[in-house]
Design a protein around this motif. Structure first.
Motif, PDB file in Angstrom:
ATOM      1  N   ALA A 175      36.755  51.649  67.630  1.00  0.00           N
ATOM      2  CA  ALA A 175      35.555  50.802  68.180  1.00  0.00           C
ATOM      3  C   ALA A 175      35.340  51.263  69.438  1.00  0.00           C
ATOM      4  CB  ALA A 175      36.130  49.524  68.104  1.00  0.00           C
ATOM      5  N   LYS A 176      34.046  51.307  69.681  1.00  0.00           N
ATOM      6  CA  LYS A 176      33.654  51.802  70.945  1.00  0.00           C
ATOM      7  C   LYS A 176      33.556  50.350  71.770  1.00  0.00           C
ATOM      8  CE  LYS A 176      30.737  55.655  69.312  1.00  0.00           C
ATOM      9  NZ  LYS A 176      29.368  56.286  69.315  1.00  0.00           N
ATOM     10  N   VAL A 177      33.675  50.487  73.248  1.00  0.00           N
ATOM     11  CA  VAL A 177      33.661  49.848  74.155  1.00  0.00           C
ATOM     12  C   VAL A 177      32.237  48.968  74.092  1.00  0.00           C
ATOM     13  CG1 VAL A 177      33.678  49.168  76.553  1.00  0.00           C
ATOM     14  CG2 VAL A 177      35.397  50.844  75.781  1.00  0.00           C
ATOM     15  N   SER A 178      31.168  49.590  74.009  1.00  0.00           N
ATOM     16  CA  SER A 178      29.830  49.406  73.948  1.00  0.00           C
ATOM     17  C   SER A 178      29.712  48.281  72.840  1.00  0.00           C
ATOM     18  CB  SER A 178      28.617  50.549  73.676  1.00  0.00           C
ATOM     19  OG  SER A 178      29.078  51.008  72.567  1.00  0.00           O
ATOM     20  N   ALA A 179      30.398  48.312  71.659  1.00  0.00           N
ATOM     21  CA  ALA A 179      30.512  47.290  70.584  1.00  0.00           C
ATOM     22  C   ALA A 179      30.810  45.909  70.932  1.00  0.00           C
ATOM     23  CB  ALA A 179      31.221  47.879  69.239  1.00  0.00           C
ATOM     24  N   ILE A 180      31.813  45.874  71.949  1.00  0.00           N
ATOM     25  CA  ILE A 180      32.164  44.660  72.562  1.00  0.00           C
ATOM     26  C   ILE A 180      30.877  43.842  73.110  1.00  0.00           C
ATOM     27  CG2 ILE A 180      33.654  43.369  74.118  1.00  0.00           C
ATOM     28  CD1 ILE A 180      35.453  45.706  73.835  1.00  0.00           C
ATOM     29  N   PHE A 181      30.047  44.765  73.828  1.00  0.00           N
ATOM     30  CA  PHE A 181      29.123  43.868  74.518  1.00  0.00           C
ATOM     31  C   PHE A 181      27.835  43.285  73.693  1.00  0.00           C
ATOM     32  CE2 PHE A 181      31.438  46.227  77.878  1.00  0.00           C
ATOM     33  CZ  PHE A 181      31.557  45.302  78.802  1.00  0.00           C
ATOM     34  N   LYS A 182      27.689  44.236  72.488  1.00  0.00           N
ATOM     35  CA  LYS A 182      27.044  43.873  71.309  1.00  0.00           C
ATOM     36  C   LYS A 182      27.179  42.559  70.484  1.00  0.00           C
ATOM     37  CE  LYS A 182      25.324  48.598  70.953  1.00  0.00           C
ATOM     38  NZ  LYS A 182      25.077  49.687  70.181  1.00  0.00           N
ATOM     39  N   ASN A 183      28.480  42.187  70.709  1.00  0.00           N
ATOM     40  CA  ASN A 183      29.024  41.121  70.138  1.00  0.00           C
ATOM     41  C   ASN A 183      28.563  39.767  70.578  1.00  0.00           C
ATOM     42  OD1 ASN A 183      30.365  38.805  68.852  1.00  0.00           O
ATOM     43  ND2 ASN A 183      32.199  40.348  68.248  1.00  0.00           N
ATOM     44  N   SER A 184      27.701  38.892  69.756  1.00  0.00           N
ATOM     45  CA  SER A 184      27.043  37.769  70.383  1.00  0.00           C
ATOM     46  C   SER A 184      28.102  36.575  70.741  1.00  0.00           C
ATOM     47  CB  SER A 184      26.135  36.892  69.318  1.00  0.00           C
ATOM     48  OG  SER A 184      26.908  36.684  68.271  1.00  0.00           O
ATOM     49  N   LEU A 185      29.275  36.452  70.121  1.00  0.00           N
ATOM     50  CA  LEU A 185      30.269  35.709  70.346  1.00  0.00           C
ATOM     51  C   LEU A 185      30.915  36.069  71.787  1.00  0.00           C
ATOM     52  CD1 LEU A 185      32.442  33.380  69.503  1.00  0.00           C
ATOM     53  CD2 LEU A 185      33.725  35.184  68.436  1.00  0.00           C
ATOM     54  N   VAL A 186      31.015  37.419  71.995  1.00  0.00           N
ATOM     55  CA  VAL A 186      31.617  37.633  73.463  1.00  0.00           C
ATOM     56  C   VAL A 186      30.595  36.906  74.444  1.00  0.00           C
ATOM     57  CG1 VAL A 186      31.894  39.343  75.302  1.00  0.00           C
ATOM     58  CG2 VAL A 186      32.631  39.580  72.524  1.00  0.00           C
ATOM     59  N   TRP A 187      29.336  37.188  74.465  1.00  0.00           N
ATOM     60  CA  TRP A 187      28.301  36.701  75.383  1.00  0.00           C
ATOM     61  C   TRP A 187      28.425  35.075  75.443  1.00  0.00           C
ATOM     62  CZ3 TRP A 187      26.272  39.350  79.045  1.00  0.00           C
ATOM     63  CH2 TRP A 187      26.026  40.938  78.745  1.00  0.00           C
ATOM     64  N   LYS A 188      28.574  34.467  74.337  1.00  0.00           N
ATOM     65  CA  LYS A 188      28.531  33.176  74.199  1.00  0.00           C
ATOM     66  C   LYS A 188      29.883  32.418  74.994  1.00  0.00           C
ATOM     67  CE  LYS A 188      26.205  32.780  69.779  1.00  0.00           C
ATOM     68  NZ  LYS A 188      25.934  32.492  68.468  1.00  0.00           N
ATOM     69  N   ALA A 189      30.666  33.111  74.582  1.00  0.00           N
ATOM     70  CA  ALA A 189      32.302  32.768  75.314  1.00  0.00           C
ATOM     71  C   ALA A 189      32.187  32.970  76.840  1.00  0.00           C
ATOM     72  CB  ALA A 189      33.268  33.541  74.541  1.00  0.00           C
ATOM     73  N   GLY A 190      31.530  34.131  77.356  1.00  0.00           N
ATOM     74  CA  GLY A 190      31.251  34.599  78.523  1.00  0.00           C
ATOM     75  C   GLY A 190      30.477  33.413  79.232  1.00  0.00           C
ATOM     76  N   LEU A 191      29.359  32.758  78.778  1.00  0.00           N
ATOM     77  CA  LEU A 191      28.536  31.997  79.259  1.00  0.00           C
ATOM     78  C   LEU A 191      29.058  30.730  79.394  1.00  0.00           C
ATOM     79  CD1 LEU A 191      25.211  32.821  77.716  1.00  0.00           C
ATOM     80  CD2 LEU A 191      25.828  33.018  80.048  1.00  0.00           C
ATOM     81  N   VAL A 192      30.093  30.201  78.404  1.00  0.00           N
ATOM     82  CA  VAL A 192      30.513  28.909  78.508  1.00  0.00           C
ATOM     83  C   VAL A 192      31.630  28.872  79.509  1.00  0.00           C
ATOM     84  CG1 VAL A 192      32.427  27.571  77.361  1.00  0.00           C
ATOM     85  CG2 VAL A 192      30.546  28.694  76.011  1.00  0.00           C
ATOM     86  N   TRP A 193      32.347  30.107  79.822  1.00  0.00           N
ATOM     87  CA  TRP A 193      33.337  30.141  80.853  1.00  0.00           C
ATOM     88  C   TRP A 193      32.678  30.188  82.230  1.00  0.00           C
ATOM     89  CZ3 TRP A 193      38.193  28.708  81.223  1.00  0.00           C
ATOM     90  CH2 TRP A 193      39.005  28.420  79.869  1.00  0.00           C
ATOM     91  N   PHE A 194      31.489  30.818  82.346  1.00  0.00           N
ATOM     92  CA  PHE A 194      30.981  30.878  83.508  1.00  0.00           C
ATOM     93  C   PHE A 194      30.454  29.592  84.121  1.00  0.00           C
ATOM     94  CE2 PHE A 194      26.782  30.992  85.813  1.00  0.00           C
ATOM     95  CZ  PHE A 194      27.079  31.917  86.857  1.00  0.00           C
ATOM     96  N   PHE A 195      29.851  28.783  83.052  1.00  0.00           N
ATOM     97  CA  PHE A 195      29.241  27.457  83.663  1.00  0.00           C
ATOM     98  C   PHE A 195      30.405  26.658  83.923  1.00  0.00           C
ATOM     99  CE2 PHE A 195      25.400  29.183  81.733  1.00  0.00           C
ATOM    100  CZ  PHE A 195      24.464  28.823  82.732  1.00  0.00           C
TER     101      PHE A 195
END
Length: 255
Positions: A220-240
């Motif tokens: 798997a490529k590193v870029s695939a991680i940032f295309k995963n919507s779950l990664v962004w959702k979890a990141g936003l949860v932890w950010f706020f």
């Protein structure tokens, strides 16, 4: 231990040590909020200078999060956790020994670098020592320290500073860090099979829980991680969460 069942006793030891690693990480990073007025008085600091002390830690902490996880994958979570705890404990001690403000900022920055590998290393340790059916439960047990640590830090810091002063507080906090770093390296192994305290039943369940590797699939490529919507959702949860939780801590300190 967290388990009365002897089957997972060795894994429980790993989890207990991780819990104490996280407790020390929160203690060492949070006592600065209680000690800051005394530090500001000694160094004659403005509010901006005080803010830089807090910010430099998080700069180092954020900068080395991903590299810290990569190093845990490469060299093993045992080494990285032990080195991280020992490294940040050293800079915790140096926090109480510095008398020059720019150097103080450098110490706090490297303190943040030292704490950064812990999250990736600890989650990798849980995934290694527990099957999928138990990982959520074990992660939640570890996460109890996320709020317990700051609460305990405030009480400890206020009591200790009132008796010994803020400099002695940071020197004192480094001691349990060195002890835990030694114990983690001494008692934990990257591969559960190399841990003599692991039961045969636990090893068998861990082996059965491992997915079959398919060598014909590309990596798997590193870029695939940032295309995963779950990664962004979890990141936003932890950010706020961190934004509001951190603001509430600072607000309570000022009041």
């Amino acid at each position: 231990m967290f388990f009365k069942n002897a089957k997972w006793r060795a894994s429980g030891t790993v989890l207990a040590l991780l819990w104490f690693c996280w407790l020390l990480s929160f203690l060492d990073r949070m006592v600065i909020t209680v000690a800051l007025p005394y530090i500001a008085e000694d160094f004659k600091l403005t509010s901006t200078h005080q803010g830089l002390i807090i910010s430099t830690f998080f700069m180092g902490y954020a900068l080395f999060q991903i590299p810290g996880g990569m190093l845990a994958d490469r060299f093993g979570f045992r080494k990285m956790t032990s080195i991280a705890v020992g490294f940040w404990s050293l800079f915790t001690m140096l926090t109480g020994l510095i008398f020059y403000y720019p150097l103080f900022l450098g110490v706090r920055f490297f303190f943040g670098l030292g704490e950064a590998p812990l999250p990736g290393s600890s989650y990798k340790a849980i995934a290694t020592y527990y099957p999928k059916r138990l990982r959520g439960r074990m992660t939640s047990i570890q996460s109890t320290v996320n709020t317990l640590g700051p609460a305990f830090a405030s009480v400890l810091a206020a009591y200790f500073i009132s008796i010994f002063g803020w400099r002695h507080l940071f020197v004192f906090l480094a001691i349990p860090g060195f002890v835990v770093a030694f114990l983690f390296y001494r008692l934990v192994r990257d591969n559960p099979k190399d841990n003599p305290r692991m039961s045969a039943e636990a090893l068998q369940e861990l082996e059965d829980d491992e997915p079959e590797l398919q060598t014909d699939q590309p990596k798997a490529k590193v870029s695939a991680i940032f295309k995963n919507s779950l990664v962004w959702k979890a990141g936003l949860v932890w950010f706020f969460f961190d934004l509001t939780f951190g603001a509430s801590r600072l607000g309570s300190r000022r009041t």
